[in-house]
Motif scaffolding. Structure first.
Motif: not given
Length: 134
Positions: A92-118
């Motif tokens: 997923k992508t969004l912007n915060y105050q004009g700066n790009p943010i990318v969220l990557v769904k990261t799948v692990f053995k016991d669950g899923e996380l969003w890795t958010q990279v600004a």
């Protein structure tokens, strides 16, 4: 499955976000595809234990706050709680105050996380945050 993190790792990562708010508003400025790929590559580097390579795309503040050794400690803690890394998923992508943010769904053995990279205005990684996918 629901993954719980200890407060220290969540606060460390959340303090590295641009700004202090975790509420992001999308705007009309699209996130460049290159930054989506860069975020996916970051997750891949983390999953392979290439912490120095992951740090290479950090801006100066991130390099100071989260050098390779600390980045490794955060990743070890995450995989200790979420299980072994398995794959990346949707983005997923969004912007915060004009700066790009990318969220990557990261799948692990016991669950899923969003890795958010600004990203900062120069395209360097300016923030990293892990949060449970719901």
């Amino acid at each position: 499955m629901h993954i719980r993190f200890n407060t220290a790792s969540v606060l460390l990562c959340s303090s590295l976000l641009l700004g202090t708010s975790l509420a992001f508003a999308a705007n009309d400025k699209p996130t460049p595809n290159g930054q989506v790929q860069q975020a996916q590559i970051l997750v891949t580097q983390l999953s392979k234990g290439n912490f120095a390579a992951a740090e290479a795309d950090f801006n100066d503040k991130m390099k100071q706050a989260l050098p390779a050794a600390k980045l490794k400690a955060v990743w070890v803690q995450i995989t200790g709680q979420a299980g072994a890394f398995q794959k990346t998923g949707e983005t997923k992508t969004l912007n915060y105050q004009g700066n790009p943010i990318v969220l990557v769904k990261t799948v692990f053995k016991d669950g899923e996380l969003w890795t958010q990279v600004a990203f900062d205005k120069t395209g360097k990684i300016a923030g990293l945050y892990f949060k449970p996918a719901s």
